[in-house]
Design a protein around this motif. Sequence first.
Motif, short mmCIF file in Angstrom:
data_model
loop_
_atom_site.label_atom_id
_atom_site.label_comp_id
_atom_site.label_asym_id
_atom_site.label_seq_id
_atom_site.Cartn_x
_atom_site.Cartn_y
_atom_site.Cartn_z
N ILE A 127 0.85 -1.20 0.00
CA ILE A 127 0.00 0.00 0.00
C ILE A 127 0.88 1.24 0.00
CG2 ILE A 127 -1.70 1.31 1.34
CD1 ILE A 127 -2.79 -1.40 2.36
N GLY A 128 1.94 1.20 0.79
CA GLY A 128 2.88 2.32 0.84
C GLY A 128 3.51 2.62 -0.50
N GLU A 129 3.82 1.58 -1.25
CA GLU A 129 4.40 1.76 -2.59
C GLU A 129 3.43 2.46 -3.53
OE1 GLU A 129 7.41 1.05 -4.08
OE2 GLU A 129 8.09 0.87 -2.01
N LYS A 130 2.15 2.16 -3.36
CA LYS A 130 1.13 2.74 -4.24
C LYS A 130 0.82 4.19 -3.88
CE LYS A 130 -3.57 2.02 -6.00
NZ LYS A 130 -4.74 1.13 -6.03
N PHE A 131 0.89 4.52 -2.59
CA PHE A 131 0.51 5.86 -2.12
C PHE A 131 1.73 6.61 -1.57
CE2 PHE A 131 -3.37 3.36 -2.05
CZ PHE A 131 -4.32 4.23 -2.58
N LYS A 132 2.70 6.84 -2.42
CA LYS A 132 3.95 7.49 -2.00
C LYS A 132 3.77 8.97 -1.66
CE LYS A 132 7.37 4.42 -4.02
NZ LYS A 132 8.55 4.29 -4.90
N ASP A 133 2.67 9.55 -2.14
CA ASP A 133 2.42 10.97 -1.86
C ASP A 133 1.45 11.19 -0.70
OD1 ASP A 133 4.12 11.78 -3.94
OD2 ASP A 133 2.52 11.62 -5.42
N SER A 134 1.02 10.11 -0.08
CA SER A 134 0.09 10.22 1.05
C SER A 134 0.89 10.28 2.35
CB SER A 134 -0.87 9.04 1.08
OG SER A 134 -1.58 8.98 2.31
N GLU A 135 0.87 11.44 2.99
CA GLU A 135 1.64 11.58 4.24
C GLU A 135 1.21 10.60 5.33
OE1 GLU A 135 1.92 15.59 5.62
OE2 GLU A 135 2.78 16.32 3.73
N PRO A 136 -0.12 10.42 5.56
CA PRO A 136 -0.52 9.46 6.60
C PRO A 136 0.00 8.05 6.33
CG PRO A 136 -2.36 10.87 6.01
CD PRO A 136 -1.29 11.14 5.01
N ILE A 137 -0.07 7.62 5.06
CA ILE A 137 0.38 6.26 4.73
C ILE A 137 1.90 6.17 4.83
CG2 ILE A 137 0.60 4.59 2.83
CD1 ILE A 137 -2.28 5.26 2.06
N GLN A 138 2.60 7.20 4.40
CA GLN A 138 4.06 7.18 4.52
C GLN A 138 4.49 7.20 5.99
OE1 GLN A 138 6.30 6.52 1.98
NE2 GLN A 138 4.30 6.07 1.07
N SER A 139 3.70 7.86 6.82
CA SER A 139 3.97 7.83 8.26
C SER A 139 3.84 6.40 8.79
CB SER A 139 3.00 8.76 8.99
OG SER A 139 3.18 8.69 10.39
N GLN A 140 2.85 5.68 8.27
CA GLN A 140 2.69 4.28 8.66
C GLN A 140 3.87 3.44 8.21
OE1 GLN A 140 -1.32 4.16 6.83
NE2 GLN A 140 -2.01 3.20 8.72
#
Length: 335
Positions: A127-140
């Motif tokens: 999921i992190g690879e797909k949403f590299k511009d999402s700060e909440p996901i990158q925080s995860q």
Amino acid sequence: MVYSEELKNNIKKRLENKESIKIISEENGISVSTLYKWKKELLHEIEASNEIQELMEQKKLEEALKLTLKYPNNEVIQSQMVTIHIKQGEFDKAKEIGERFKDYAPIQSQMATIHIMQGEFEAAQKIGEKFKDSEPIQSQMITIHIMQGEFEAAQKIGEKIKDSEPIQSQMVTIHIKQGKFDKAKEIGKRFKDYEPIQSQMITLHIMQGEFEAAQKIGEKFKDCAPIQSQMITLHIVQGEFDKAKEIGERFKDYVPIQSQMITLHIMQGEFDKAKEISKKFKDYEPIQFQMEKEYLKQLRETIYETSDYNIDEIKEEMRKMEETGILDSFKRNYN
């Protein structure tokens, strides 16, 4: 004419942002009457989402869940539904929703949370690879790297997202773990108004014996309960009990601080004052556990230090435990 749910949801987002119906109509070839119909639906969905949130806050999860079922295509409401399933431990049901909203970052962030909870780190990282511009996901993703001891990988994300307060707070955590206190403090200087990072600065100052620096931060954030809780700890360490109690008076409804007040009252032999606080927070188990330990200590002293095992004194201690609800709490914890 039939429109896809994806298009409809995208248009509704534009309507929610108060974009011109006329412009949207011209750009997408959708009639004005259809757009007004969608706007009406949107307003109804917003009202429903607010109602769901209120029910969740009131812990009426079943009622909230029934309402979410009426809006199977609304991303925000379905995200609320995921939250309910997570609270109820129904992870498979939550994941089913995730399968239907693979491109909606908030729901995918919730999926990452579930994967982390279940130790499915690879699934979360996809999921992190797909949403590299999402700060909440990158925080995860940083959370996963920290859990796995992959500090360099975590720091690479931090380097890319330097202006995100939550992510930079995670960078402070890493620097403290690595003993790189100066680097942690550099971040603190850049985020002087962000309470969580300043709370970390207090922790760091206390670790290094820099009590005055910690207190300066406390002066700045007088209305921040977690930081004031740290100030209480500092005052207790320095034997400034009256100053600690002054903070306690200002935060009478903040449970962690009132728990500290109980500790302080017991330290000073002010058991009645501790008991008064425990009565106010009868449903808060950590506070009740504090009182359990103290009551049991007193009960042991009554039994073992009274040479004639005065049954009346023992009964009096038991009565006090029952009166304050401690006895019930004790039974729940140890039966």
